[in-house]
Design an enzyme around this catalytic site. Structure first.
Site, PDB file in Angstrom:
ATOM      1  N   LYS B 130       6.184 -92.714 -51.104  1.00 10.46           N
ATOM      2  CA  LYS B 130       5.821 -93.208 -52.426  1.00 10.46           C
ATOM      3  C   LYS B 130       6.947 -92.838 -53.386  1.00 10.46           C
ATOM      4  CE  LYS B 130       1.869 -92.699 -55.612  1.00 10.46           C
ATOM      5  NZ  LYS B 130       0.553 -92.065 -55.791  1.00 10.46           N
ATOM      6  N   LEU B 188       1.548 -93.531 -62.379  1.00 10.53           N
ATOM      7  CA  LEU B 188       0.655 -93.389 -61.219  1.00 10.53           C
ATOM      8  C   LEU B 188      -0.824 -93.406 -61.596  1.00 10.53           C
ATOM      9  CD1 LEU B 188       2.563 -90.382 -59.565  1.00 10.53           C
ATOM     10  CD2 LEU B 188       3.076 -92.804 -59.309  1.00 10.53           C
ATOM     11  N   SER B 214      -2.631 -95.885 -56.798  1.00 11.99           N
ATOM     12  CA  SER B 214      -1.238 -96.009 -57.133  1.00 11.99           C
ATOM     13  C   SER B 214      -0.297 -95.966 -55.940  1.00 11.99           C
ATOM     14  CB  SER B 214      -0.847 -94.910 -58.121  1.00 11.99           C
ATOM     15  OG  SER B 214      -0.849 -93.647 -57.485  1.00 11.99           O
ATOM     16  N   ILE B 235      -4.930 -88.571 -57.365  1.00 10.86           N
ATOM     17  CA  ILE B 235      -5.616 -87.796 -58.408  1.00 10.86           C
ATOM     18  C   ILE B 235      -6.946 -88.450 -58.781  1.00 10.86           C
ATOM     19  CG2 ILE B 235      -4.559 -88.901 -60.428  1.00 10.86           C
ATOM     20  CD1 ILE B 235      -4.439 -86.151 -61.764  1.00 10.86           C
ATOM     21  N   GLY B 236      -7.155 -89.686 -58.299  1.00 11.04           N
ATOM     22  CA  GLY B 236      -8.417 -90.360 -58.621  1.00 11.04           C
ATOM     23  C   GLY B 236      -8.756 -91.433 -57.595  1.00 11.04           C
ATOM     24  N   GLY B 237      -7.943 -91.471 -56.513  1.00 14.71           N
ATOM     25  CA  GLY B 237      -8.160 -92.481 -55.482  1.00 14.71           C
ATOM     26  C   GLY B 237      -6.861 -93.115 -55.016  1.00 14.71           C
ATOM     27  N   SER B 238      -5.742 -92.592 -55.474  1.00 13.13           N
ATOM     28  CA  SER B 238      -4.452 -93.255 -55.283  1.00 13.13           C
ATOM     29  C   SER B 238      -3.960 -93.327 -53.849  1.00 13.13           C
ATOM     30  CB  SER B 238      -3.383 -92.605 -56.171  1.00 13.13           C
ATOM     31  OG  SER B 238      -3.547 -93.027 -57.510  1.00 13.13           O
TER      32      SER B 238
END
Lengths: 564, 564
Positions: B130, B188, B214, B235-238
């Protein structure tokens, strides 16, 4: 405030909770007459059997209570009595609940009687609690007058005297008997113990001096053998300073090892430098025993901040294997921090360090030990990070709590927090401090790894030895320099404090003509007076990497065995 | 800004890094003509040998490269070629550095030739990164035009193209070959992937839809088999959203398991909800293999945020033992979250859930499985905590980074952060949010423990199955509801995303007449169109407790084996 704070403070009436027959009908001598009230002095108020029980360590007690040789009641009663005497001599308690304790002891005895076996590994072990933990049957003040008769400052919550900290619930399930809460400075943010409820806490071994803080009541009570094990907390040295000043053992475990759940704190939600829970005890093996028992409760199933990391016996056995490989290339090695970048410790602390270094070096042939000079990134930088974290919300929480009763702010607290809150930090200030902390930890880690170049084994040092405090005891209101203990909180390392020696005025003479490098150095230099400090215990800490509690305790054993 | 942002963005010239002979001389068909460009479609541009290599998973590749059957050069070249084609079809890369990669592969081949053994367990495995990780020989943009030609937005630091993230350095030491950086949304902080450098990233399996974000570039590249393993962050589903949308596997490890050291991030120093690193791959066993290899590097010795927790094979073997005890009272059990308290997932996601439940229940007799309804504390409360944490500093960091080049703020980002920073939170707001998070985690933990009352074994469920996303794919700019993935970050649980099925317009018909319960529910309902979504991959997540990566990966294997 319907009442003034003195009236509320007096309502605490701890003496009233002590039975008539245990009250001391003597005039307590002044420090000038009776400097040391531990050992023989306090023994005069106890029966021979009570002395025997209370001078047995936790592991010894459990050998008796789990085999039916001593009843839980006898053990509990003996510690209640000794703690009650200790309190009358020093004001080291904020609560004592003898009836509750004896009733609990009776149920344990009944269990043993019925099943002919102990209820759990800590069957009938009395444990004292810093007056920060919630326990059924008692209240929690955290040193604040305004918390008396409330739950964390609030009335009528229904939780009063019912709610229990997770750690306490776990210990209870392990068979522990609770009987007293020990004194603390309000807010806990002080290396001395003084509050508006029971006053200033002096050191039972040298009553001219402070017992240290913030788990000062634990330190004094353990010193007087009014408890075999106490539970403390540590955000900047609050377990280790009183352990070191009172000649007992204390473990500062890493964040996430023991449960803090349901335990109140100052400035809760500040997570840059977290306070941790840890045991204090009269012997090293008691710390290990209690830690192992606590981790057997799988605290990660009840506290989301605890890491799923069972007790690892293999850390200690690996160490033992290393020691036993005589003459092999594998060796234990230690760093030694003789001084940090700001303050030169007092003569007795320096002597304690040299005693340990000499003991390790003498054992070098046999145990393959090596000691190297510890030259880490400047500790002063680390301290700045902690101080910044402690000031994030400008003292709002602390001043609110003092404000509940209108009590005056204790001088050690106002030295840092003033007499009213100051402006709060913003999110980006906090983020910057978190980054600074991460970078500092990284640098320190790299430094630690780099010691592989200096050891015989090609491995980095196993741990380092450091003062807990630059002071060989302090007179009231003179404990200013906290970096030696606080740096470990910034780094989140495992640290075990152990007793080494006592100040000896004939050996630990003052440094006449010492030219201090800075005001902090000058303050530490000036604070030492051999005549006044004579007899004060001096402890040190052995510091392991993060979450290496098992190994660090095992290393403390290596060291203390060599000191004997 | 001496140049406008378009000129800087164009200077990136990723195409120029692709050799002439690998350039596509075709007009790329529209989505309407060629919805799916994976599999057969992309294979037409490759040799049979390249197809064989690139359609072998990481474990299979390593079986060849560590035994000398395939050279690192051949493997690297095949993936470089396929990634170059993938990029020309989708704009999934932000950098490709073929010469650097081939040179590295040659040194590995030379090593093998000289020593007749691999250099390390990941000898010659290509891994894509990434475009957030630093790697020698390439630059990092994190999606920002203003980072082009700089080091994290700064020029002349001397770190450009030299500095390496700890994770990358560890992988390199394990024998990994790096060759490309994959596209991300700037900052991101978005579940879709769109930036001002290479534009919007569509899903290679269904080019009407988003590839997710992301770590969207990783998802698309893996879907096209231009990489066997990619490293993402979450951090939230990336990690999980693009894994689920692209039919690949992804691991969201708990905080402190893998090193984030030396990796840039948005809003660095925000520690309430931490971003974590994790692998994404074309097979489940590849995730396990790479995790095990990474932990063998003892990352805790190089990153102070990593917990000393080696890979625990025993977690997986305990599970295997449980499964093998047929008919015993010990059973595996799972919770199933069919919907959270706000949004009912789209028809294909619901079908995926039922497929898994049915597979588990069918295996019940044989494997002693049990599935119970998951009814946790409201996820909406958890989401509020994450959103609050993401807004602590009001978007200052993000707007500063957009401001470097003057590029417009991407619409997914401005939806949350506006077009300029807003007021920052104060220390006590952050503390309150940390407390809320702790309490939420505690409630969730208690709920999890309470499932012991519902299982056959008397043990709480081993894990729960949940959607990663309520959407069965999304059209551009329509991914709004992130709770299904983000709640896991709030809880810091281990989560493995695995592919289950594809949208089938004939089966997954729209819910005609569905009455939505709230605007979020309405938005998810309206976003689904069977005609347009047909063929989109649908994945789910299996969620284990905090730091139970080994067990959660093993449970994912149990489930996916049953799905076959």
């Amino acid at each position: 405030m319907s009442q003034n704070f003195e009236t509320i403070a007096e309502s605490k009436a701890i003496l009233n909770a002590i039975p008539e027959q245990w009250r001391l009908n003597i005039t307590i001598p002044a420090a000038e007459e009776q400097r040391d009230i531990t050992g023989k002095y306090i023994q005069q108020f106890l029966t021979a059997s009570e002395v025997e029980i209370t001078e047995t360590d936790a592991v010894g007690i459990l050998e008796h209570t789990t085999t039916g040789k001593w009843s839980a009641r006898d053990v509990t009663e003996a510690f209640c009595h000794r703690a009650a005497i200790a309190h009358q001599l020093t004001n080291c308690l904020l609560d004592i609940f003898i009836d509750v304790a004896l009733e609990h002891a009776d149920t344990l005895d009944a269990y043993y009687h019925e099943h002919n076996k102990p209820i759990s590994p800590l069957h009938g072990l009395p444990i004292s609690l810093k007056d920060q933990f919630h326990v059924r049957g008692a209240e929690t003040t955290m040193g604040y007058v305004g918390w008396i008769g409330t739950f964390e400052g609030q009335k009528g919550t229904g939780k009063e005297r019912h709610f229990e900290s997770q750690l306490v619930a776990d210990l209870r399930q392990l068979g522990v008997v609770f009987y007293c809460k020990t004194t603390v400075p309000p807010s806990l943010m002080s290396p001395e113990t003084h509050n508006n409820i029971v006053g200033y806490l002096f050191n039972p071994k040298n009553r001219h001096l402070s017992a240290g803080g913030s788990s000062g009541g634990e330190g004094a009570l353990l010193s007087l053998r009014g408890s075999p094990v106490g539970m403390g907390t540590d955000i900047g040295g609050s377990i280790r300073i009183p352990s070191s000043f009172n000649g007992v053992y204390g473990l500062r475990s890493s964040t996430g090892r023991l449960p803090y759940e349901r335990t109140p704190n100052s400035m809760d939600g500040q997570e840059s430098i977290l306070s941790v829970v840890g045991p204090m005890a009269t012997t090293l093996r008691s710390l290990t025993f209690v830690m192992k028992a606590l981790l057997s409760m799988q605290p990660w199933l009840h506290d989301p901040m605890v890491i799923e990391l069972p007790w690892r016996d293999e850390q200690a056995s690996r160490l033992q294997a290393t020691i036993e490989k005589l003459g092999s290339s594998e060796k234990l090695s230690f760093g030694v921090l003789r001084r940090d970048d700001v303050v030169f410790p007092s003569p007795p602390v320096r002597r304690a360090i040299e005693m340990v270094v000499k003991a390790l070096e003498n054992a070098g042939h046999e145990y393959c030990l090596k000691v190297i000079e510890w030259k880490p990134p400047p500790h002063s930088r680390g301290l700045d990070i902690a101080v910044e974290a402690w000031m994030y919300e400008g003292g709002e929480d602390i001043h609110n709590a003092f404000g509940l009763s209108g009590e005056p702010v204790i001088s050690h607290i106002s030295r840092r927090y003033g007499n009213k809150p100051v402006e709060q930090k913003r999110a980006s200030d906090i983020a910057a401090n978190n980054i600074a902390r991460r970078k500092y930890r990284k640098e320190y880690l790299d430094y630690w790894n780099s010691t592989a170049n200096l050891t015989h084994s090609g491995q980095p040092v196993d741990a380092f030895i450091s003062p807990v405090s630059p002071y060989g005891g302090t007179r009231p209101n003179t404990y200013h320099y906290v970096t030696y203990s606080t740096i470990i909180n910034v780094l989140d390392y495992s640290s075990v404090t152990f007793p080494v020696t006592y100040v000896d005025k004939n050996v630990d003479v003052a440094d006449d003509g010492y030219v201090a490098a800075n005001p902090a150095d000058q303050q530490v230099f000036e604070s030492y007076d051999p005549e006044i400090h004579d007899g004060s215990p001096v402890g040190l800490q052995v510091v392991g990497r993060r979450l290496q509690e098992e190994k660090t305790l095992a290393l403390a054993k290596v060291i203390t065995d060599l000191l004997v």
